[in-house]
Structure formats: structure tokens, C-alpha cells
Design an enzyme around this catalytic site. Structure first.
Site, mmCIF file in Angstrom:
data_model
loop_
_atom_site.group_PDB
_atom_site.id
_atom_site.type_symbol
_atom_site.label_atom_id
_atom_site.label_comp_id
_atom_site.label_asym_id
_atom_site.label_seq_id
_atom_site.Cartn_x
_atom_site.Cartn_y
_atom_site.Cartn_z
ATOM 1 N N HIS A 1 -9.520 -4.679 11.475
ATOM 2 C CA HIS A 1 -10.240 -4.614 10.205
ATOM 3 C C HIS A 1 -11.560 -3.854 10.314
ATOM 4 C CE1 HIS A 1 -7.245 -7.482 8.973
ATOM 5 N NE2 HIS A 1 -7.791 -7.661 7.798
ATOM 6 N N GLU B 1 0.820 -1.220 0.000
ATOM 7 C CA GLU B 1 0.000 0.000 0.000
ATOM 8 C C GLU B 1 0.848 1.261 0.000
ATOM 9 O OE1 GLU B 1 -0.601 -2.626 1.911
ATOM 10 O OE2 GLU B 1 -2.673 -3.246 1.501
HETATM 11 C C1 LIG Z 1 -1.856 -4.382 4.675
HETATM 12 C C2 LIG Z 1 -2.902 -5.309 4.201
HETATM 13 N N1 LIG Z 1 -3.311 -5.229 2.932
HETATM 14 C C3 LIG Z 1 -4.259 -6.074 2.456
HETATM 15 C C4 LIG Z 1 -4.816 -7.003 3.269
HETATM 16 C C5 LIG Z 1 -5.899 -7.933 2.734
HETATM 17 N N2 LIG Z 1 -5.342 -9.278 2.624
HETATM 18 C C6 LIG Z 1 -5.556 -10.165 3.598
HETATM 19 S S1 LIG Z 1 -4.723 -11.545 3.321
HETATM 20 C C7 LIG Z 1 -4.092 -11.025 1.882
HETATM 21 C C8 LIG Z 1 -3.172 -11.909 1.115
HETATM 22 C C9 LIG Z 1 -1.936 -12.238 1.875
HETATM 23 O O1 LIG Z 1 -1.178 -13.170 1.232
HETATM 24 P P1 LIG Z 1 0.007 -13.939 1.935
HETATM 25 O O2 LIG Z 1 0.837 -12.973 2.726
HETATM 26 O O3 LIG Z 1 0.708 -14.698 0.888
HETATM 27 O O4 LIG Z 1 -0.667 -14.909 2.984
HETATM 28 P P2 LIG Z 1 -1.637 -16.159 2.701
HETATM 29 O O5 LIG Z 1 -3.010 -15.610 2.585
HETATM 30 O O6 LIG Z 1 -1.196 -16.816 1.464
HETATM 31 O O7 LIG Z 1 -1.501 -17.008 3.910
HETATM 32 C C10 LIG Z 1 -4.542 -9.738 1.628
HETATM 33 C C11 LIG Z 1 -4.212 -8.967 0.430
HETATM 34 C C12 LIG Z 1 -4.388 -7.038 4.607
HETATM 35 N N3 LIG Z 1 -4.908 -7.886 5.507
HETATM 36 N N4 LIG Z 1 -3.416 -6.197 5.052
#
Ligand SMILES: Cc1ncc(C[n+]2csc(CCOP(=O)(O)OP(=O)(O)O)c2C)c(N)n1
Ligand SMILES: [Mg+2]
Lengths: 327, 450
Positions: free
Chosen positions: A129, A60
């Protein structure tokens, strides 16, 4: 007039503006191939291609800043935060670059950019959230803050925001994306910022509420109506600039004000309105200004606590009656 | 390109020497600029009146230094990091010419841990240990299968991110630390880690139901499991936000001089956050006892890692932070265990590292994600490497357990999960007043009441 969901109205605004102006692009997490985390940008990749509908990594701070740089250099970015909770990762860009660069450069650089996405609580998502950001962002001179409650306003205001030459924070709502409403099909439909909407006229008490809270306020107004009280409901639509005149005019008529705002109460939008109205219409007030907000706590997860956390129609009714000195 | 500019090879003395010979006027000019910048940083911008003539003095130093450049360059040509720091009061970059090697390259070795490379006795596991490992992974899976069901029945609300498929990561890692002493922090896909750390299925399920008996008293939900006693520092919902915390937890270990280390887990998506890079740099800089573990399940939400990361071999990022990097097959609990053991050992010696565990999530990102972005047959292909099935087969092939015994374990964990649901059902929701609990340390904090 066609009936659109909120997400469709937002999409329509972006699409129309992008068709009109090639300098506009949309960037954010999952906006392109996934069609938007909440399907707001559905189909836009197909229409505009990957040069203008751009998926980002979960960065972000990076892409908010990228948007600002692009804006300084002549483009008109729309930056989507998957939710405004994640805008905090980009806080520096949003509050220290976006609002200040025009000023510090003596007006040499403009920043026509829209940061948009859902704001506020959306069910049991727990504290990280469920943040409401309107008071935060409206505290920074140089930012404009818009928070519509229905598809029609969303479309008209978003088009205005995109055309505006200043950074605009455009606050949507996860829980309202599916909300349907008639949307003007007027060619090139825009709504000016800083114009409140009197949604329901009444004589006994004014209720001010934006975004999701607006719908709770309308529910409360109906309940009050059944008990024989006539509430006026005003949706400010933009937090900043604020249409104080419309609110004050109403208060001068009803002599009572209840502000509904699902944010935490301390230093909130509700506090700000309360100050401005007492300043503007003190002599007309027959009761202290009341407010219905989230409590002074982080958002909990447990279902009963979350119910307690969110402003309810019952609370609004109770506060309205309190300022009317009934029951 | 990225690799050669990112970090000059400290060992490449020849390149260094060649560069030193090319010391040029340009360098002298650049140094003048640097000196000016240093003066600015001192709060003495050009033209501002000052009693102190420090900037001029510095400029003189620089001029001298530029003349002396070549010999000094040779003296410092080996490894910058071994240089004694300059006197803190001496703001000038004196004593060091700018080093630009004429050529630079990078050759780095990483630790790798492929699947099917380790036997249980290599790792010191006895039969009983294997049974426990098997049971633990299976418990995670059965627990989460029930979570899905409970979500559909609306007993669980909010976001629900399932860990199914990744169980070897949690179990294999936790088997490599001193549970209850070493510290662990993870992201929001945290049920598996919690169960691997011995957190009670009852209390975990109760948290998901939002009950007061939950691991976070119903305040945190799925994404925010905590257990101070077991040294589980959370469940963190903001992508990347836990990584600096991991550095801080490790900092406290080092500060106190205890022998504990921190395992800091995060997803592949989190590597794209500034927070990760800042924390990794801090860890590398302060030699923090932490293993940064990227749980690479190949997707951040619907975005494949290759569409999100310029350098998608996560372990390679270790180079930027002057720490060892490693990569293991996260679908083999032995590979995970061996990798984490090795990296934990480094951490105990004060060497932070980055370890990538390659795994796969079988479910969508969250329960509401249909996961249409997967390639045809992708999921099935990954499921063929399933960690639980792999261990199952291993134990049978090696005659370490009977089919019946393993079935019985399955029945037991299914029962445990059922019991957990019953416990959660029967538990109470928090009191209404609890909304004000644990906001502040005081019991009588003067909240703004509405
Ligand atoms: C700063 C932030 N941006 C966006 C999100 C929304 N979001 C939640 S999980 C996710 C994907 C995260 O992927 P990863 O780090 O690979 O973890 P995984 O879900 O694969 O365990 C996103 C974009 C968030 N929680 N925090
Ligand atoms: Mg991932």
C-alpha cells in the site's frame, strides 16, 4: 482568494468541469454514496446524481477498461483509483490500452480520460500500500503524468487534464488531502501541463521535488537558509511532459542539483531527471547530481523503519551540502 | 437469463438433440470463420506468403465436416467433457459441430448449512473441544477490542481492520482441517484467522506494534500476518490478490501428491475482482484441492454486496467453474465447521469447491470508518445472532459448562491479551539495518545505496 484543502480543490476542479461538460462522469470505489474514501468527491452524488457519480465494485481492471471504452466512444471519464496501489490490478488497461489506442488506430480514436487518486506512501501501510507509480507510468509513451503539490496547482492542472484529449495519470496524496492553500478564484482557472514552478528562488543549489516531497524540500530549504545557504526549489508539477527548460535554467545558475523523490531509486523519476540534466547542462554542473529517495527496498511497517524509508529534510540538507562541498 | 446462458446443462440431452437437428448453414459459416481464426492463430494471416498450405487443407476439412455435421453431432451429444482430446497437432476444430441446444436450462443444487442445525456431538466435539472453541473465539474478540484501544493510544498505526463478529468463521473453519499440515491463506482482515490457527497473541500484538518480535518481524503490520510453520500463507492487502495464490498453494499440494488441502479465504468484495474468477476457473480446470471460502460479511468497505455484485448469491458462482457450491451461516460455529468439513472432504478427493460463509462485521471497515451506511438497527439485529453468545448459551443449555467456568475463560483470555500488550511494549523495534533484510534471498545483495 479562497483557502481550500487539497481534496476541496480537486473536487472543485471536477465539479466545474462536470458543470461545463455533460460528457464527464466520475467513477470509482466509494466515490458516490460514501462520498469518497478520502472524501474527495463529497457532495458530488447529490449534485450530479448516480448517472454521473458512479460507485463500482472492487474491479479496477474492469472499470479502468470501461472508462477507456467510454472515452473511445465519446465520453470523458474521470476514473478514481482508491489509491494507485490498486491501479496495478488494472495495469493492462492503463499501460497497454490507454497509451496505445490512439497510436495504433492512426489517430482515429482519442482517449480523453483521467485516472486519478492518491499515490505513494501514506504512513505505516506496509509494502503493498505504499507504491510510488510516477516512474512506471511515465515510462509509457502515450500517457501524461501529473503530480501536484498544493491545492492551487491541483485545481488548475486537474481542469487541464480533464480537458486534455489524452489519458492523464493524476497523482494525488492521501497525506496531503487535508493540506490547505489559497486557490485562484479566477474564472475557468487552468494551468498548462509541462510547466514547472519555481517555488523559491536561490543561488546556491537547486532542489527539485514534487508532490509530498516538495514540502520536505521547502523545509530543507528553510533549514539551509538558517545556515546561510540559498536554495532554489522547483516543483515540476508534471512528470510528463517534463519542463526540462526551467530545471536546466536553474541548474545553470546554481550549478548544483538535488532531486527529491519518495519513489524507490532504481529507474526512478530522479534517475530520469539526472540523465536529462547531465545531458542538457553538463558543463554547468559543479558536482554530481544528488538524489534523495526511498531506499532500494519495499516499504516496511515498523514506525522507525518507515521514518528511515521516507526522504527527510535532514537528508536533503545533507545532500545539498555535499553537492556544495561544505562541512 | 444469466443462469441459462452461463452454462448449458450437460444433463439436458433432449435439448441437445433438438439443437443438433437444427444444424444449419449458419453453423457451417461460423465454422469457416473459426477455421480462419485458427489459421490466423497459427501465424498465417490471409494473404501472407507461406510454404505451408495448411490453412487450405483445414478449410477442406471444415467443408467436409459441415456436411457430416449431423451424425457427428449426435455422437457427441452427451457431455463434451468426456470427449477424448483431439490430436494436439490437429489445429482444426474437426470432429465437433457447434452445439447450440434449442432450449437450455440449469438446475443446480447447493449445500446449505443454516444456523442451529448441528449439535456438538454430531460433529464429534467433546466438552473439552467446545471449551477450546469458545476460548478461541473469545480470545479473538478480546484481542481485537484491545487492538482498537491500542490504535487509539497510537501504539498501532497504519490500517487496522477488525474481525469482531466474524470469529465463528475462523475458528469453525480451522477446526475442520489438519492444523500445521493443511494450508490457509486469507485477506487483510487477518488477526482472527491468525489466532484461530494458534499464532501467539504476543507475536501478533508485537507485529501490530511494529516490533521485531512480531509475526512478520514488524515488516507487514496488521494486514500481513504470516506463519510458515503453522502453514498460514498470509494476510494479503490487495483485494482478491490472495485467491490466485490459494490456487497455487493447492496446485503445489496436488503436484507433490500430498494429502493436504488449502483453505482460501477472501471477502465478498474480492469476488468482484478478475483475480477471483480466474483463480476459480483454474481451480475448476485443474481440479485443485482447494476450498474457496468467501467470508461474506455483506459489505466491501461502505458498499453493500447487493450494490456491488450482479449475482450476489456468492455460492452460485460455483456453477461457472464446474464446482460444487455451498452456503453456511457464519454466525454459528457448528454450521461453519460442518460446511468446511464437507468441503474439505471434497478437496481431499481433488474436487475444488466454493463455500460462502455469511457473517457480519460489527466494527467499521477499518478503525477510521464510522459505518454510517448501515441501516437502522442492522448492527443490533446481527449482534443478536452473535456466535460467541450462541455457543455460550448452547453450553449452558446443554449443561456442558457452568457460567463460572465460562467467566473464568473470559478472564484468562483477557489476561492473555494484556500479556500480549506487555510483550509488545517491551519488545524492541527492528534494527535500522533490518530495512534491507528479507528483500532478496542473498545476504549480500548489492542494493542501490543512496
Ligand atoms: C485491489 C484493491 N482495491 C481496493 C482496495 C481497498 N480496499 C481495502 S478493503 C476493501 C473492501 C474489501 O471488501 P471485502 O473483500 O468484502 O472484505 P472485508 O473488508 O469485508 O473483510 C477495499 C475496497 C484494496 N485493498 N485492493
Ligand atoms: Mg466484506
Amino acid at each position: 482568494m479562497p483557502e481550500l484543502q487539497l481534496r476541496e480543490a480537486i473536487r472543485a476542479a471536477m465539479t466545474e468541469e462536470m458543470e461545463r461538460d455533460e460528457d464527464i462522469f466520475l467513477m470509482g470505489e466509494e466515490v458516490a454514496e460514501y462520498n469518497g474514501a478520502y472524501k474527495v468527491s463529497k457532495g458530488m452524488l447529490d449534485q450530479f446524481g448516480p448517472e454521473r457519480i458512479i460507485d463500482t465494485p472492487i474491479s479496477e481492471n474492469g472499470f479502468a477498461g470501461l472508462g477507456l471504452g467510454a472515452a473511445m466512444n465519446g465520453l470523458r471519464p474521470i476514473i478514481e483509483f482508491m489509491t494507485f496501489n490498486f491501479s496495478f490490478v488494472a495495469f493492462d488497461q492503463v499501460v497497454n490500452n490507454a497509451p496505445n489506442i490512439r497510436y495504433m488506430s492512426g489517430g482515429q480514436f482519442k482517449l480523453p480520460i483521467v485516472f486519478r487518486g492518491p499515490n505513494g506512501a501514506a504512513g505505516q501501510l506496509a509494502a503493498t500500500h505504499s507504491n510510488s507509480t510516477e516512474s512506471l507510468y511515465s515510462n509509457f509513451p502515450g500517457l501524461k503524468v501529473v503530480s501536484p503539490s498544493n491545492p492551487d496547482d491541483a485545481k488548475g492542472l486537474l481542469k487541464t487534464a480533464i480537458r486534455n484529449d489524452d489519458p492523464v495519470i493524476f497523482l494525488e496524496s492521501e497525506l496531503m488531502y487535508g493540506l490547505k492553500g489559497e486557490v485562484s478564484d479566477e474564472d475557468d482557472y487552468t494551468i498548462p501541463m509541462g510547466a514547472a514552478r519555481v517555488a523559491r528562488e536561490g543561488e546556491d543549489v537547486t532542489i527539485l521535488a514534487h508532490s509530498k516531497s516538495y514540502h520536505v524540500a521547502m523545509e530543507a530549504a528553510e533549514a539551509l537558509d538558517e545556515e546561510g545557504y540559498d536554495a532554489e526549489v522547483i516543483d515540476p508539477r508534471t512528470i510528463k511532459p517534463l519542463d526540462l527548460e526551467t530545471i536546466a535554467r536553474s541548474v545553470k545558475k546554481t550549478n548544483r542539483l538535488v532531486v527529491v523523490d519518495e519513489s524507490n531509486p532504481f529507474a526512478s523519476f530522479a534517475s530520469e531527471v539526472t540523465h536529462q540534466i547531465q545531458d542538457e547542462a553538463f558543463d554547468f554542473l559543479d558536482a554530481p547530481i544528488a538524489r534523495v529517495t526511498a531506499p532500494d527496498t519495499p516499504a516496511p511497517y515498523a514506525p522507525n523503519l518507515m521514518d528511515e524509508y521516507m526522504p527527510s529534510a535532514e537528508e536533503i540538507v545533507a545532500e545539498a551540502k555535499r553537492v556544495m562541498y561544505v562541512e | 437469463m444469466a443462469t441459462s446462458t452461463r452454462k448449458e446443462d450437460k444433463q439436458d440431452e433432449r435439448a441437445q438433440d433438438a439443437a443438433d437437428e437444427q444444424a444449419s448453414n449458419e453453423q457451417a459459416e461460423k465454422q469457416q470463420d473459426d477455421a480462419d481464426a485458427a489459421a490466423m492463430a497459427n501465424g498465417q494471416p490471409d494473404g501472407e506468403a507461406s510454404d505451408d498450405d495448411q490453412p487450405d487443407a483445414e478449410s477442406d476439412d471444415i467443408a467436409e465436416q459441415a456436411q457430416d455435421e449431423k451424425p457427428q453431432g449426435e455422437a457427441s451429444g452427451e457431455d463434451d467433457s468426456d470427449e477424448e482430446p483431439q490430436d494436439a497437432n490437429d489445429e482444426s476444430p474437426a470432429g465437433k459441430p457447434i452445439d447450440v441446444p434449442g432450449e437450455a436450462s440449469l438446475e443446480v443444487e447447493f449445500n446449505t448449512y443454516p444456523a442451529n442445525s448441528y449439535a456438538h456431538d454430531d460433529l464429534g466435539f467433546e466438552e473439552d473441544d467446545l471449551i477450546e472453541i469458545y476460548r478461541n473465539m473469545l480470545l479473538q474478540r478480546r484481542f481485537e477490542e484491545r487492538c482498537r484501544q491500542m490504535y487509539q493510544r497510537q501504539k498501532i498505526s497504519g490500517f487496522l481492520h477488525l474481525y469482531i463478529g466474524q470469529e465463528a468463521v475462523s475458528t469453525g473453519s480451522i477446526q475442520a482441517i489438519g492444523l500445521g499440515e493443511d494450508t490457509v491463506i486469507t485477506a487483510y482482515r487477518d488477526h482472527g484467522m491468525a489466532l484461530a490457527m494458534g499464532m501467539e497473541p504476543d507475536a501478533c500484538m508485537a507485529e501490530l506494534f511494529g516490533k521485531e518480535t512480531g509475526v512478520s518481524k514488524g515488516k507487514g503490520g496488521s494486514m500481513h500476518f504470516f506463519d510458515a510453520e503453522r502453514r498460514m500463507f498470509g494476510g494479503h492487502g490487495i483485494v482478491g490478490a490472495g485467491v490466485p495464490l490459494g490456487a497455487g498453494i493447492a496446485f503445489a499440494h496436488k503436484y507433490r501428491g500430498d494429502d493436504e488441502i488449502c483453505l482460501c479465504f477472501f471477502g465478498d468484495g474480492a469476488v468482484n475482482q478478475g483475480a477471483f474468477h480466474e483463480a476459480a476457473n483454474l481451480a475448476g480446470l485443474y481440479d485443485l484441492p482447494v476450498v474457496l471460502i468467501c467470508e461474506n460479511n455483506q459489505y466491501g468497505m461502505g458498499t453493500h454486496i447487493d450494490r456491488a455484485m450482479a449475482e450476489s448469491k456468492v455460492y452460485r458462482h460455483a456453477v461457472s467453474y464446474d464446482m460444487p457450491g455451498g452456503v453456511a451461516n457464519g454466525m454459528d460455529v457448528f454450521s461453519v465447521n460442518k460446511a468446511v468439513r464437507d468441503h474439505v472432504e471434497m478437496a481431499r478427493e481433488g474436487q475444488p469447491s466454493l463455500l460462502e460463509l455469511k457473517t457480519y462485521r460489527y466494527q467499521g471497515h477499518s478503525i477510521s470508518d464510522p459505518a454510517k451506511y448501515r441501516a437502522e438497527g442492522e448492527l443490533e439485529g446481527q449482534q443478536e445472532q452473535d456466535a460467541i453468545a450462541r455457543l455460550h448459551k448452547y453450553m449452558l443449555d446443554e449443561d456442558l459448562a457452568s457460567e463460572d467456568a465460562l467467566d473464568e475463560i473470559d478472564d484468562e483470555v483477557k489476561q492473555e491479551t494484556k500479556d500480549a500488550i506487555e510483550f509488545a511494549e517491551e519488545s524492541d523495534l527492528p534494527d535500522e539495518e533490518a530495512i534491507y533484510d528479507d528483500v532478496y534471498s542473498e545476504d549480500d545483495y548489492p542494493f542501490l545505496m543512496r
